[in-house]
Design an enzyme around this catalytic site. Structure first.
Site, PDB file in Angstrom:
ATOM      1  N   GLY A 115       0.733  -1.256   0.000  1.00  0.00           N
ATOM      2  CA  GLY A 115       0.000   0.000   0.000  1.00  0.00           C
ATOM      3  C   GLY A 115       0.762   1.305   0.000  1.00  0.00           C
ATOM      4  O   GLY A 115       0.134   2.351  -0.117  1.00  0.00           O
ATOM      5  N   GLY A 128       2.808   2.545  -2.269  1.00  0.00           N
ATOM      6  CA  GLY A 128       3.261   2.984  -3.590  1.00  0.00           C
ATOM      7  C   GLY A 128       2.634   4.284  -4.068  1.00  0.00           C
ATOM      8  O   GLY A 128       1.509   4.625  -3.691  1.00  0.00           O
ATOM      9  N   CYS A 187      -0.481   3.540  -6.008  1.00  0.00           N
ATOM     10  CA  CYS A 187      -1.207   2.437  -5.396  1.00  0.00           C
ATOM     11  C   CYS A 187      -2.435   2.995  -4.691  1.00  0.00           C
ATOM     12  O   CYS A 187      -2.354   4.029  -4.038  1.00  0.00           O
ATOM     13  CB  CYS A 187      -0.268   1.805  -4.383  1.00  0.00           C
TER      14      CYS A 187
HETATM   15  P1  5GP Z   1       6.656   3.719  -5.576  1.00  0.00           P
HETATM   16  O1  5GP Z   1       8.153   3.631  -5.578  1.00  0.00           O
HETATM   17  O2  5GP Z   1       6.118   4.251  -6.852  1.00  0.00           O
HETATM   18  O3  5GP Z   1       6.121   4.434  -4.378  1.00  0.00           O
HETATM   19  O4  5GP Z   1       6.121   2.218  -5.409  1.00  0.00           O
HETATM   20  C1  5GP Z   1       6.415   1.219  -6.352  1.00  0.00           C
HETATM   21  C2  5GP Z   1       5.695  -0.044  -5.956  1.00  0.00           C
HETATM   22  O5  5GP Z   1       4.284   0.139  -5.968  1.00  0.00           O
HETATM   23  C3  5GP Z   1       5.886  -1.219  -6.900  1.00  0.00           C
HETATM   24  O6  5GP Z   1       7.135  -1.838  -6.768  1.00  0.00           O
HETATM   25  C4  5GP Z   1       4.733  -2.123  -6.491  1.00  0.00           C
HETATM   26  O7  5GP Z   1       5.019  -2.898  -5.359  1.00  0.00           O
HETATM   27  C5  5GP Z   1       3.648  -1.129  -6.116  1.00  0.00           C
HETATM   28  N1  5GP Z   1       2.633  -1.030  -7.185  1.00  0.00           N
HETATM   29  C6  5GP Z   1       2.821  -0.857  -8.502  1.00  0.00           C
HETATM   30  N2  5GP Z   1       1.646  -0.797  -9.160  1.00  0.00           N
HETATM   31  C7  5GP Z   1       0.680  -0.948  -8.237  1.00  0.00           C
HETATM   32  C8  5GP Z   1      -0.743  -1.003  -8.282  1.00  0.00           C
HETATM   33  O8  5GP Z   1      -1.389  -0.844  -9.327  1.00  0.00           O
HETATM   34  N3  5GP Z   1      -1.383  -1.221  -7.105  1.00  0.00           N
HETATM   35  C9  5GP Z   1      -0.697  -1.394  -5.935  1.00  0.00           C
HETATM   36  N4  5GP Z   1      -1.385  -1.632  -4.836  1.00  0.00           N
HETATM   37  N5  5GP Z   1       0.644  -1.314  -5.838  1.00  0.00           N
HETATM   38  C10 5GP Z   1       1.322  -1.107  -6.976  1.00  0.00           C
END
Ligand code: 5GP
Length: 345
Positions: free
Chosen positions: A181, A183, A186
């Protein structure tokens, strides 16, 4: 009803306290780490920052840039076997230890994975992840893959608690991916109410993993280089980044122009955008748990990597860690109710 009253912390809730240091310059700090993995028994040396396996981030083009920084890329699972073949055709062998192949957990995914791994014996890492790493189906899949590939270094996730970290390691994972959660694209926490503040998730998962000689990736939630340092400080062996690496020349996502400015689309892997692209729409039994955003085009990825590398090096000098390996031992978090001064934001 049981309520856990311990406060769980995210990146925005903590800062790292500076400590006396004999280091003169951040150029003295080594960001390389060497790990020997629990199940594969393989040894790896490099800078433990990973581009996320999203089709907007974990591209072949990004992998070539990150390999120059001795960092890793979890290449997304939507490339075809033919595309992998072309990519691997005349690749510099020095790049291979910096690449992770990603896979889903269906029988079709396993067949495709077999075909990709058969292309080159130098592929060392596999990343298998699902939104909910607590599912029995996921653990069964992990066990199957481990039974077939004894010396592959396997990343498995995502989870946020110690007991499931242990279960994945005991089921064949070498590295457990922590984060539900946090992300940038996300929406799980909004759609489901499920999640765990990332700093606490990393502290708890890495404590459990290190007790078994396993390793942990902090996945998601980093909004700036300081957050990457906090993740390492909390005990993460690796940090995975999505949004911070999106929007560059080497990223995926359509380029769009608006009012004379260039943007790139960036979306979650379970967003409507991704599901339309790969599955012909959102199945009606599930809600999309990702969003789509437009981010200003950011130029070459190498510039951003230098910035992140510089930030983490600087953290190390503030706490007197001559090497990244020492950062978590030298980290004391303080709980805070403020972060940066936003006067000019
Ligand atoms: P960020 O670095 O952008 O904060 O987080 C990246 C991570 O977000 C990814 O490695 C993956 O675990 C998560 N993530 C990517 N796409 C999605 C999505 O559509 N839904 C959710 N719940 N998590 C995502």
């Amino acid at each position: 009803m049981h309520v856990e009253n311990d406060i769980k912390l995210g990146f925005k809730d903590v800062m790292i306290r500076p400590k006396r240091s004999t280091l003169k310059s951040r150029s003295q700090v080594s960001l390389e780490r060497t790990f020997t993995f629990l199940n594969s028994k393989k040894t790896w040396t490099g800078v433990p920052i990973i581009a996320a396996n999203m089709d907007t981030v974990g591209t072949f083009a990004a992998a070539l840039v990150l390999a120059e920084f001795r960092m890793l890329t979890a290449v997304h699972k939507h490339y075809s076997v033919e595309q992998w073949q072309d990519f691997l055709h005349d690749i510099d062998p020095a790049v291979l230890p910096h690449i992770m192949v990603s896979s889903g957990t269906s029988d079709a995914d396993l067949n495709k994975l077999r075909a990709i791994l058969a292309l080159h014996s130098g592929l060392e890492f596999l990343c298998i992840d699902v939104a909910n790493g607590y599912s029995e189906h996921f653990v069964t899949f992990l066990r199957r893959v481990r039974a077939e590939y004894a010396d592959l270094t396997i990343v498995a996730g995502n989870v946020v608690t110690g007991e499931m970290t242990e279960e994945l390691l005991l089921s064949g994972a070498d590295i457990v991916k922590a984060g539900i959660g946090p992300g940038s694209v996300c929406t799980t926490r909004v759609k489901t109410g499920v999640g765990y503040p990332q700093v606490s998730a990393v502290i708890e998962c890495s404590d459990a993993a290190h007790g078994l000689n396993g390793h942990v990736i902090s996945d998601g939630g980093c909004t700036c280089p300081g957050d990457v340092s906090k993740a390492f400080g909390a005990g993460a062996d690796f940090v995975m980044l999505g949004g911070l690496l999106a929007g560059h020349d080497e990223s995926g996502g359509d380029l769009v122009e608006q009012d004379g400015r260039q943007y790139r689309l960036f979306y979650g892997m379970s967003s409507d955008t991704a599901m339309d692209k790969y599955h012909g729409g959102v199945a009606n039994y599930r809600a999309s748990e990702g969003k789509t955003v437009k981010i200003p085009y950011r130029g070459p990825l190498a510039v951003t990597m230098l910035d992140i590398q510089g930030g983490v090096r600087s953290t190390c000098t503030y706490v007197g860690a001559a090497a990244l390996r020492e950062l978590s031992k030298r980290t004391t978090f303080i709980r805070v109710q403020e972060q940066e001064n936003r006067l000019f934001n």
